[in-house]
Design a protein around this motif. Structure first.
Motif, PDB file in Angstrom:
ATOM      1  N   VAL A  82       0.939  -1.287   0.036  1.00 44.22           N
ATOM      2  CA  VAL A  82      -0.092  -0.110   0.044  1.00 44.22           C
ATOM      3  C   VAL A  82       0.619   0.974   0.125  1.00 44.22           C
ATOM      4  N   THR A  83       2.087   1.589  -0.662  1.00 44.83           N
ATOM      5  CA  THR A  83       3.163   2.417  -0.811  1.00 44.83           C
ATOM      6  C   THR A  83       4.143   2.165  -1.855  1.00 44.83           C
ATOM      7  N   ASP A  84       4.380   2.985  -2.793  1.00 48.33           N
ATOM      8  CA  ASP A  84       5.866   2.714  -3.237  1.00 48.33           C
ATOM      9  C   ASP A  84       6.966   2.465  -2.277  1.00 48.33           C
ATOM     10  N   CYS A  85       7.501   0.986  -2.243  1.00 45.66           N
ATOM     11  CA  CYS A  85       8.781   1.635  -1.381  1.00 45.66           C
ATOM     12  C   CYS A  85       9.467   2.046  -1.632  1.00 45.66           C
ATOM     13  N   TYR A  86       9.788   2.767  -2.594  1.00 45.18           N
ATOM     14  CA  TYR A  86      11.065   3.293  -3.879  1.00 45.18           C
ATOM     15  C   TYR A  86      10.653   4.886  -4.301  1.00 45.18           C
ATOM     16  N   ASN A  87       9.512   5.274  -3.579  1.00 47.11           N
ATOM     17  CA  ASN A  87       8.443   5.973  -3.526  1.00 47.11           C
ATOM     18  C   ASN A  87      10.113   7.541  -3.798  1.00 47.11           C
ATOM     19  N   PRO A  88      10.033   8.695  -3.798  1.00 49.30           N
ATOM     20  CA  PRO A  88      11.909   9.327  -4.426  1.00 49.30           C
ATOM     21  C   PRO A  88      12.190   9.618  -2.770  1.00 49.30           C
ATOM     22  N   PHE A  89      11.505   9.416  -1.157  1.00 46.17           N
ATOM     23  CA  PHE A  89      11.605   9.786   0.194  1.00 46.17           C
ATOM     24  C   PHE A  89      13.129   8.307   0.284  1.00 46.17           C
ATOM     25  N   GLU A  90      12.671   7.599  -0.342  1.00 44.61           N
ATOM     26  CA  GLU A  90      13.930   6.304  -0.023  1.00 44.61           C
ATOM     27  C   GLU A  90      14.680   6.967  -0.126  1.00 44.61           C
ATOM     28  N   GLU A  91      15.584   8.107  -1.666  1.00 47.91           N
ATOM     29  CA  GLU A  91      16.644   8.409  -1.251  1.00 47.91           C
ATOM     30  C   GLU A  91      17.310   8.765  -0.388  1.00 47.91           C
ATOM     31  N   GLN A  92      16.315   9.991   0.711  1.00 50.61           N
ATOM     32  CA  GLN A  92      16.983  10.425   1.240  1.00 50.61           C
ATOM     33  C   GLN A  92      16.936   9.167   3.131  1.00 50.61           C
ATOM     34  N   TYR A  93      15.609   8.502   3.715  1.00 48.16           N
ATOM     35  CA  TYR A  93      16.084   8.035   4.554  1.00 48.16           C
ATOM     36  C   TYR A  93      15.777   6.394   4.225  1.00 48.16           C
ATOM     37  N   LYS A  94      15.963   6.047   3.212  1.00 46.49           N
ATOM     38  CA  LYS A  94      16.879   4.989   3.160  1.00 46.49           C
ATOM     39  C   LYS A  94      15.871   3.194   3.624  1.00 46.49           C
ATOM     40  N   VAL A  95      14.734   3.473   3.741  1.00 49.40           N
ATOM     41  CA  VAL A  95      14.026   2.503   4.955  1.00 49.40           C
ATOM     42  C   VAL A  95      13.659   0.841   3.633  1.00 49.40           C
ATOM     43  N   THR A  96      13.783   1.349   2.497  1.00 44.62           N
ATOM     44  CA  THR A  96      13.740   0.065   2.548  1.00 44.62           C
ATOM     45  C   THR A  96      14.566  -0.384   2.228  1.00 44.62           C
ATOM     46  N   ARG A  97      15.551   0.233   2.214  1.00 42.36           N
ATOM     47  CA  ARG A  97      17.564  -0.665   2.064  1.00 42.36           C
ATOM     48  C   ARG A  97      17.601  -1.559   3.474  1.00 42.36           C
ATOM     49  N   GLY A  98      17.019  -0.441   4.442  1.00 37.83           N
ATOM     50  CA  GLY A  98      17.406  -0.814   5.582  1.00 37.83           C
ATOM     51  C   GLY A  98      16.941  -2.299   5.716  1.00 37.83           C
ATOM     52  N   ILE A  99      15.544  -2.052   5.570  1.00 35.63           N
ATOM     53  CA  ILE A  99      14.600  -3.329   5.033  1.00 35.63           C
ATOM     54  C   ILE A  99      15.512  -4.925   4.483  1.00 35.63           C
ATOM     55  N   LEU A 100      15.877  -4.238   3.859  1.00 32.09           N
ATOM     56  CA  LEU A 100      15.898  -5.406   2.398  1.00 32.09           C
ATOM     57  C   LEU A 100      17.719  -6.105   2.694  1.00 32.09           C
ATOM     58  N   GLU A 101      18.507  -5.495   3.250  1.00 33.06           N
ATOM     59  CA  GLU A 101      19.947  -5.287   3.549  1.00 33.06           C
ATOM     60  C   GLU A 101      20.040  -6.293   4.739  1.00 33.06           C
ATOM     61  N   GLY A 102      18.937  -6.142   5.704  1.00 31.79           N
ATOM     62  CA  GLY A 102      18.582  -7.084   6.934  1.00 31.79           C
ATOM     63  C   GLY A 102      17.923  -8.538   6.911  1.00 31.79           C
ATOM     64  N   VAL A 103      17.225  -8.447   6.136  1.00 28.53           N
ATOM     65  CA  VAL A 103      16.943  -9.925   5.313  1.00 28.53           C
ATOM     66  C   VAL A 103      17.856 -10.750   4.273  1.00 28.53           C
ATOM     67  N   ILE A 104      18.839  -9.552   4.220  1.00 36.60           N
ATOM     68  CA  ILE A 104      20.171 -10.154   3.152  1.00 36.60           C
ATOM     69  C   ILE A 104      20.404 -10.925   3.981  1.00 36.60           C
ATOM     70  N   SER A 105      21.258  -9.926   4.964  1.00 36.46           N
ATOM     71  CA  SER A 105      22.245 -10.509   6.143  1.00 36.46           C
ATOM     72  C   SER A 105      21.891 -11.561   7.096  1.00 36.46           C
ATOM     73  N   ARG A 106      20.223 -11.908   7.117  1.00 31.81           N
ATOM     74  CA  ARG A 106      20.095 -12.729   8.130  1.00 31.81           C
ATOM     75  C   ARG A 106      19.690 -14.029   7.755  1.00 31.81           C
ATOM     76  N   ARG A 107      20.125 -14.106   6.109  1.00 33.40           N
ATOM     77  CA  ARG A 107      19.897 -14.996   4.886  1.00 33.40           C
ATOM     78  C   ARG A 107      18.128 -15.954   5.527  1.00 33.40           C
ATOM     79  N   PHE A 108      17.411 -15.172   5.873  1.00 29.91           N
ATOM     80  CA  PHE A 108      16.205 -15.823   5.759  1.00 29.91           C
ATOM     81  C   PHE A 108      14.913 -16.174   4.800  1.00 29.91           C
ATOM     82  N   TYR A 109      15.917 -15.721   3.718  1.00 26.44           N
ATOM     83  CA  TYR A 109      14.644 -15.288   1.754  1.00 26.44           C
ATOM     84  C   TYR A 109      15.082 -16.465   1.591  1.00 26.44           C
ATOM     85  N   SER A 110      13.881 -17.059   0.295  1.00 31.21           N
ATOM     86  CA  SER A 110      14.405 -18.012   0.114  1.00 31.21           C
ATOM     87  C   SER A 110      13.294 -17.672  -1.796  1.00 31.21           C
ATOM     88  N   ILE A 111      14.019 -17.811  -2.581  1.00 32.86           N
ATOM     89  CA  ILE A 111      13.491 -17.373  -4.729  1.00 32.86           C
ATOM     90  C   ILE A 111      12.733 -17.745  -4.932  1.00 32.86           C
TER      91      ILE A 111
END
Ligand code: SF4
Length: 111
Positions: A82-111
């Motif tokens: 219910v939002t655009d996770c890459y809206n223009p504010f992501e450039e400054q606040y990097k919330v999506t980036r932080g979440i994805l970095e957390g996911v990657i570092s903890r390796r709990f994803y599968s594709i």
């Protein structure tokens, strides 16, 4: 158009989902600055205290807790329902980036 931007705290980036395609959702932002005329997510405004119209506010979510890996193991997680996770504010606040970095570092994803 001016966009009202605020930071808000959340206890958990994960939210249980009733969507048929996912068990959980993660929305890094509340609101969306694009204000698309066809937006399906504008109903989300009623869950906020914003008086601004949909498309005129964005809350930047902050969370001190890591995502609970055991909670999502074997489950599907929909990023940005219910939002655009890459809206223009992501450039400054990097919330999506932080979440994805957390996911990657903890390796709990599968594709
Ligand atoms: S959530 Fe999607 S459809 Fe709605 S305003 Fe943002 S980009 Fe547009």
């Amino acid at each position: 158009m001016d966009v009202c931007v605020k930071k808000i705290m959340t206890k958990d980036y994960l939210t249980k989902s009733n969507l048929p395609a996912s068990d959980f959702v993660i929305n890094p932002y509340v609101g969306c600055p694009h204000a698309c005329k066809y937006c399906y997510a504008s109903f989300m405004k009623r869950f906020t205290k914003h008086v601004e119209s949909w498309g005129s506010f964005v809350d930047i979510k902050e969370c001190k807790n890591d995502i609970n890996v055991s909670k999502v193991k074997g489950k599907s997680v929909f990023l940005s329902s219910v939002t655009d996770c890459y809206n223009p504010f992501e450039e400054q606040y990097k919330v999506t980036r932080g979440i994805l970095e957390g996911v990657i570092s903890r390796r709990f994803y599968s594709i």
